[in-house]
Design a protein around this motif. Sequence first.
Motif, PDB file in Angstrom:
ATOM      1  N   VAL A 107      28.832  52.044  24.313  1.00  0.00           N
ATOM      2  CA  VAL A 107      29.606  53.122  24.913  1.00  0.00           C
ATOM      3  C   VAL A 107      31.040  52.639  25.022  1.00  0.00           C
ATOM      4  CG1 VAL A 107      29.918  54.493  26.985  1.00  0.00           C
ATOM      5  CG2 VAL A 107      27.631  53.967  26.188  1.00  0.00           C
ATOM      6  N   ASP A 108      31.976  53.497  24.677  1.00  0.00           N
ATOM      7  CA  ASP A 108      33.375  53.092  24.751  1.00  0.00           C
ATOM      8  C   ASP A 108      33.688  52.645  26.170  1.00  0.00           C
ATOM      9  OD1 ASP A 108      34.729  55.378  22.460  1.00  0.00           O
ATOM     10  OD2 ASP A 108      32.658  55.192  23.024  1.00  0.00           O
ATOM     11  N   ALA A 109      34.371  51.542  26.238  1.00  0.00           N
ATOM     12  CA  ALA A 109      34.715  51.049  27.569  1.00  0.00           C
ATOM     13  C   ALA A 109      35.713  51.985  28.219  1.00  0.00           C
ATOM     14  CB  ALA A 109      35.307  49.662  27.440  1.00  0.00           C
ATOM     15  N   GLY A 110      35.454  52.374  29.407  1.00  0.00           N
ATOM     16  CA  GLY A 110      36.433  53.154  30.160  1.00  0.00           C
ATOM     17  C   GLY A 110      37.489  52.195  30.661  1.00  0.00           C
ATOM     18  N   PRO A 111      38.356  52.674  31.511  1.00  0.00           N
ATOM     19  CA  PRO A 111      39.327  51.760  32.099  1.00  0.00           C
ATOM     20  C   PRO A 111      38.576  50.647  32.812  1.00  0.00           C
ATOM     21  CG  PRO A 111      39.755  54.041  32.740  1.00  0.00           C
ATOM     22  CD  PRO A 111      38.462  54.032  31.994  1.00  0.00           C
ATOM     23  N   ALA A 112      39.099  49.426  32.672  1.00  0.00           N
ATOM     24  CA  ALA A 112      38.376  48.288  33.226  1.00  0.00           C
ATOM     25  C   ALA A 112      38.221  48.455  34.732  1.00  0.00           C
ATOM     26  CB  ALA A 112      39.129  47.011  32.918  1.00  0.00           C
ATOM     27  N   ILE A 113      37.009  48.223  35.208  1.00  0.00           N
ATOM     28  CA  ILE A 113      36.755  48.332  36.636  1.00  0.00           C
ATOM     29  C   ILE A 113      36.157  47.023  37.094  1.00  0.00           C
ATOM     30  CG2 ILE A 113      35.105  49.324  38.282  1.00  0.00           C
ATOM     31  CD1 ILE A 113      35.843  51.985  37.425  1.00  0.00           C
ATOM     32  N   GLN A 114      36.670  46.558  38.188  1.00  0.00           N
ATOM     33  CA  GLN A 114      36.172  45.312  38.738  1.00  0.00           C
ATOM     34  C   GLN A 114      34.834  45.572  39.409  1.00  0.00           C
ATOM     35  OE1 GLN A 114      38.439  42.636  38.449  1.00  0.00           O
ATOM     36  NE2 GLN A 114      36.607  41.419  38.769  1.00  0.00           N
ATOM     37  N   PHE A 115      33.783  44.920  38.950  1.00  0.00           N
ATOM     38  CA  PHE A 115      32.516  45.086  39.629  1.00  0.00           C
ATOM     39  C   PHE A 115      32.277  43.947  40.591  1.00  0.00           C
ATOM     40  CE2 PHE A 115      31.634  48.546  36.863  1.00  0.00           C
ATOM     41  CZ  PHE A 115      30.926  49.360  37.717  1.00  0.00           C
ATOM     42  N   GLY A 116      31.219  44.095  41.358  1.00  0.00           N
ATOM     43  CA  GLY A 116      30.965  43.103  42.384  1.00  0.00           C
ATOM     44  C   GLY A 116      31.351  43.694  43.719  1.00  0.00           C
ATOM     45  N   PRO A 117      31.720  42.828  44.653  1.00  0.00           N
ATOM     46  CA  PRO A 117      31.959  43.298  46.022  1.00  0.00           C
ATOM     47  C   PRO A 117      33.094  44.316  46.125  1.00  0.00           C
ATOM     48  CG  PRO A 117      31.901  40.893  45.910  1.00  0.00           C
ATOM     49  CD  PRO A 117      31.880  41.387  44.517  1.00  0.00           C
ATOM     50  N   PHE A 162      22.747  51.585  43.531  1.00  0.00           N
ATOM     51  CA  PHE A 162      23.939  51.394  44.357  1.00  0.00           C
ATOM     52  C   PHE A 162      24.098  49.914  44.694  1.00  0.00           C
ATOM     53  CE2 PHE A 162      26.702  51.770  48.006  1.00  0.00           C
ATOM     54  CZ  PHE A 162      27.485  52.862  47.689  1.00  0.00           C
ATOM     55  N   ALA A 163      22.974  49.310  45.075  1.00  0.00           N
ATOM     56  CA  ALA A 163      23.009  47.890  45.433  1.00  0.00           C
ATOM     57  C   ALA A 163      23.381  47.042  44.228  1.00  0.00           C
ATOM     58  CB  ALA A 163      21.653  47.463  45.986  1.00  0.00           C
ATOM     59  N   ALA A 164      22.910  47.436  43.045  1.00  0.00           N
ATOM     60  CA  ALA A 164      23.164  46.637  41.843  1.00  0.00           C
ATOM     61  C   ALA A 164      24.648  46.528  41.542  1.00  0.00           C
ATOM     62  CB  ALA A 164      22.424  47.238  40.652  1.00  0.00           C
ATOM     63  N   SER A 165      25.417  47.526  41.975  1.00  0.00           N
ATOM     64  CA  SER A 165      26.845  47.496  41.666  1.00  0.00           C
ATOM     65  C   SER A 165      27.558  46.390  42.447  1.00  0.00           C
ATOM     66  CB  SER A 165      27.478  48.847  41.973  1.00  0.00           C
ATOM     67  OG  SER A 165      27.468  49.076  43.360  1.00  0.00           O
ATOM     68  N   TYR A 166      26.884  45.796  43.412  1.00  0.00           N
ATOM     69  CA  TYR A 166      27.483  44.671  44.140  1.00  0.00           C
ATOM     70  C   TYR A 166      27.328  43.363  43.371  1.00  0.00           C
ATOM     71  CZ  TYR A 166      28.295  47.424  48.315  1.00  0.00           C
ATOM     72  OH  TYR A 166      28.777  48.352  49.180  1.00  0.00           O
ATOM     73  N   VAL A 167      26.473  43.406  42.341  1.00  0.00           N
ATOM     74  CA  VAL A 167      26.235  42.179  41.583  1.00  0.00           C
ATOM     75  C   VAL A 167      27.255  42.091  40.452  1.00  0.00           C
ATOM     76  CG1 VAL A 167      24.536  40.900  40.247  1.00  0.00           C
ATOM     77  CG2 VAL A 167      23.793  42.429  42.088  1.00  0.00           C
ATOM     78  N   PRO A 168      28.026  41.040  40.378  1.00  0.00           N
ATOM     79  CA  PRO A 168      29.032  40.941  39.316  1.00  0.00           C
ATOM     80  C   PRO A 168      28.459  40.308  38.054  1.00  0.00           C
ATOM     81  CG  PRO A 168      29.315  39.150  40.886  1.00  0.00           C
ATOM     82  CD  PRO A 168      28.075  39.903  41.306  1.00  0.00           C
ATOM     83  N   GLY A 169      29.221  40.466  36.970  1.00  0.00           N
ATOM     84  CA  GLY A 169      28.955  39.737  35.729  1.00  0.00           C
ATOM     85  C   GLY A 169      27.675  40.162  35.042  1.00  0.00           C
ATOM     86  N   ILE A 170      27.130  39.203  34.286  1.00  0.00           N
ATOM     87  CA  ILE A 170      25.987  39.506  33.428  1.00  0.00           C
ATOM     88  C   ILE A 170      24.734  39.766  34.254  1.00  0.00           C
ATOM     89  CG2 ILE A 170      25.284  37.097  33.106  1.00  0.00           C
ATOM     90  CD1 ILE A 170      25.404  39.699  30.278  1.00  0.00           C
ATOM     91  N   LYS A 171      24.728  39.223  35.467  1.00  0.00           N
ATOM     92  CA  LYS A 171      23.565  39.429  36.345  1.00  0.00           C
ATOM     93  C   LYS A 171      23.393  40.916  36.672  1.00  0.00           C
ATOM     94  CE  LYS A 171      23.825  35.092  38.892  1.00  0.00           C
ATOM     95  NZ  LYS A 171      24.568  34.667  40.080  1.00  0.00           N
ATOM     96  N   ARG A 172      24.493  41.646  36.517  1.00  0.00           N
ATOM     97  CA  ARG A 172      24.432  43.057  36.830  1.00  0.00           C
ATOM     98  C   ARG A 172      23.408  43.773  35.951  1.00  0.00           C
ATOM     99  NH1 ARG A 172      28.612  46.549  35.132  1.00  0.00           N
ATOM    100  NH2 ARG A 172      28.275  48.623  35.973  1.00  0.00           N
TER     101      ARG A 172
END
Lengths: 375, 300, 561
Positions: free
Chosen positions: C3-13, C209-219
């Motif tokens: 999927v085309d990347a949208g604007p970069a969004i910081q995931f994690g906390p 919802f909870a998964a969006s708190y996990v950053p990186g590949i673990k997500r």
Amino acid sequence: MAEVVLDRVTKRYPGAVEPAVNEVNLTINDGEFVVLVGPSGCGKSTTLRMIAGLEEITGGTMSIGGRVVNDVAPRDRDIAMVFQSYALYPHMTVAENMAFGLKLRKMPKAEIAKRVQGAAEMLGLTEYLARKPKALSGGQRQRVAMGRAIVRQPSVFLFDEPLSNLDAKLRVQMRVQIAALHRSLATTMVYVTHDQVEAMTLADRIAVMSMGYLQQYGTPMEVYRHPKNKFVAGFIGSPAMNFVPGKLSARGDDLVFQGHGLELLLPPAHAAACASASGCEVTLGLRPQQLHAVSNGEAVVGTGEITHTENMGSETFAHTRIDPDTTLVVRLPGDRLATVGDTLAVGVEANRFHVFDADGVNLTRETQRGSDAAA
Amino acid sequence: MNTGDYEAPAVTKPAKIKSGKSPWGSIATHAVLGFVTLVTMYPLLIVLRIALSPGDSGMSPSLNPIPREISFDNFVAVVTNSSPQGDWLFGRQLLNSAVISIATTVLGIFLATTAAYAFSRFRFPGRKAGLMAFLVSQMFPGVLMMVPLYLILEALGLLNASFGLVVVYATIAIPFCVWMLKGYFDTIPKDLEESAIMDGASQFTIFWRIILPLSMPAVAVTALFSFMTAWNEFVLAFTFMEEPTAFTLPVTVYSYVGEQSVEWGKFAAASIIVSIPIMALFFALQKNLVGGLTSGGVKG
Amino acid sequence: MSVDAGPAIQFGPRAPLYARISDALAAALVVGIVAGSVLGLTRYNDARDHRRAVETQVGAIADDLAQRVASAGPGAVEQVPDNVAAAYVVTSGGVDDFGIAVGSDVAAQNVRDKGVVNADAGIVKQGLLNRSAELQDYFDKKQEIPKDRRYSVVKLSDTDNAFSATAQVVKDGKYDGMVHVVTRVPNPAPSTPTSQLLLMLLLSVILGFAASYVPGIKRRVAHGLAVAIPTGLTFMAQADAALVLWPGVVSLVLGGVAISGIASVFRGVREQPRTYVYVVPAMIGMIVLVFVPFAMGVAIAFFSKDGDFTGLGNFQEILNPSATTHPNFYWTTSVTILWTVLNVLLHVSLGVALALVLNRPKLRLKAMYRVLLIIPWAVPNYITALIWKSMFNQQYGAVNSLLDVLGIDQVNWIGPGSSFASNFIADLTTNTWLGFPFMMVVTLGALQSIPKELYEAADIDGAGRWQRFRTVTLPLLKPALIPAIILGVVWTFNMFNVIYLVSGGAPENETNILITEAYYAFKVLNRFGLAAAYSLLIFVMLLLYGWMQNRITRATEGAFE
């Protein structure tokens, strides 16, 4: 009628390292004709498109007629634009093309007809109103594109290289027509071109851009005579300014430029301005028009062999090699025949040269202004 | 049609190939073309013969495409086809076919042009995946879809409803049409849209008054394909509809040479009747077909 | 699926709220699709099992009653089990001279529950008499009563159904009427209630919802779990452990792979809603009527004929055929590939050749030739197939008549006892006829857009006719032809109508291609699972082909710019 003010306007494309337009400050007065000029990729078109609202502004503020328009849609900015490709709607007639914007604004039909008729008369398009763009010549299409902008009676006109698709003769004609249009409408106009002749002939003020930065903003003569830096000096003027790298050194009380077969004693005003650069590497800027063949007794700054001539009829430009890697373009009067292989002794019009420091800043700009004022 | 003639580089004069200088070259060309055309047309002429001969007598070993005896019995039989209850089946089915096909065309054009416009002009998350998915969907075997489609239509209450068929047909036609239209839209200069934006046009106005009128050849081909999909289909129509009065014409045409009976005369007559509208559309749109279909593939 | 990347969004906390909601919705969507379709399938199977059980029961009551009526007369209708809501006895008066049943009448009835029968007694009677005549017909022809004429189900209310069965009354070896028994049966409670699914959807929203708190590949792992746990839990109550395991594994993988992408689409909808307005109508149509059916079809491939989960059983049956199976999968695949390659070769070579000839500038009658040559495309392909079937008829067909004229022996093309080669040739001829116009039109369009300056340049360079074709025409045709060829391969690979209608697979299914084989499994064997497995194999082959072709030719390159 409106003034356009750019306050530290910046455009940064996603993923790009350098901004395409970097903190540009520009005030375009009401009724003024301003030309944005620069080499391709300098950010001039992006700037124009930001004024138009076709590109989002990523930093700074843009205001038109005192209103901040950063988030105002193009159609609510009261502007019209003429495109390089004309962008005429191929499936509409000339009249429909011109009326399209007015129809979208729900203007009464009678008023639309009046305006279209008026613009067509002004541009000499009356007999082509029922034709499709395909059946028009390049120049006619260009005029339709202008007509489409005129009927809107906007407070700002934008032109994006409108003449670059025309042949040389038509270009001159249209240049005159645009100038006449500006005189009769007296509306703010912003014009983008890479052609410095168009810039010089049309503009009230010229904004020279390079690498996303505004290099200099001033009247054509100001930009020509008092370039702020080496880029502007080299870009404006035809043929381009000669640049000779070299070194300033003190000789008694005087400053002398030396380098690449060229030696020049700086006049006192110049020397004062360049005092801080004494002993430094600098670049000397000499316009071909301010160089000449030395007649008896005058100071010779350099001598060399003519390697190539460009005979324009009224004048001749002689490429003179004064050093294995330095060639000066010298303007000679048209009646003086220069031959390749001749030796030419080159002289400089006093006070009419520029010294640029290592960063390209023109050290002698104020000096020249002083001598202009005196003259 | 006086559209699509903007100054895109794709619109150039046909390439000129020097034809052979001697008249023999031309004669040979016509001989080859004439032969191929004859082979192409021959089966259709035979169908015409079968249809115009009385009963099934046209099914004879003769190579002569002209019927020995002309009779319109087969056509009459097909056109007056009625159910035991006295319903005029042919009329009902013709009406069904026409309504369903036209509705499919309208819906198909709406869905395909809007989607193709977005795929051509906007950049958004899911665009690439969506385009890919459309392409890949062409590879789904029909047999796989039959049972699930039946269940879904049942769940949506669209079984036995013409609208159900319309929606299914329109979606079947979408992927191909979207790709074709997108290719066409891609060749329309962006300047035109920006110019319209400056003129004060909304996104929808641009789509409706600039892009669509300029894409008439491709839109015409889209219409043709959607119409054809609906007009020619019979497996789904047969599966999803219960009553013969709800069938479309192709179901009946097929039934003439189906498992139970082999009535070649009626089949031939019905085939001709069914094919005529499509052929008429092809003739009307064949110029567009050449331009609309490929401009996407060949740019500049 | 990328999927085309949208604007970069910081995931994690530090992810924005709407990004978290996007993750939550995407998780719920995947659970809805996987668990929902499995739920649908189990419901479908449960309902069918229930129906079969009730039918057997009611059928037994009807049979019993019919026997008693045969021996004791219509009065036997008074003694029926308590769960019978209504019972009828219809007698037969025999047949008249024309063999039509006459004198039939409703001799006795026992209606305990008026709610299950039509209020209008006249309609009920007429229906019973009609049915009796029908049953007599089956009896006389010594046919078994078809299932749908013996049993029927009528929905009474949301909770109750009326199941009915009929049985023939046979006295002294003759048809003597029939009995009709109706029972009222409440719907059984579903083994997995819908509320269970809704609860799990809610759980997936929370987990997503909870998964969006996990950053990186673990997500990705978190996404997989956010989907797998609710899907698995949906079917915990089911006896079959496979119903927990398989959907769980599928959603773990699907969640890990797809949720980021789906969530980015949801984010896109929030960031640029106006864009999506244009795609959503077509997308909804495609999802509901193409992609969901496809997913359901894939699921069906893992079920047996009786609706039991068999894992890879169907695939095993296809890919590992017994020695006696002929033609087996590998034969059919070879035939399919041969069929596709030959067809596309013929389509392209004929199409290009004709287009080149038609593109000559000074050709007379050009428009006429072009129109006539496009015709085969305009004829519906099932009609084309049937026309050619008649052409290849041994007795009447034009092909044999032509051979006759040429003094060649007639060939039994597609009749009984015909050979593989003759059937295959008949199929191939038919498909070539209907397929070349598409390639011709594509080529014509492409030829028109070749600037003539290129030919002039080639002329100046001294290129001959063939060189000009090879160096100018062919390379410039490629961008138009390659996508057309890919489409052609896909269409031909699945060209059901021609094979089915012309050769019908003769001899002995040898000319069947994979799609007709799948249809055979579907229609004749009634094995949806097997048909779906076949179809899935076809799809995988086409996908591999498309992927390879695209890698080699970069056909779709540029389309995504």
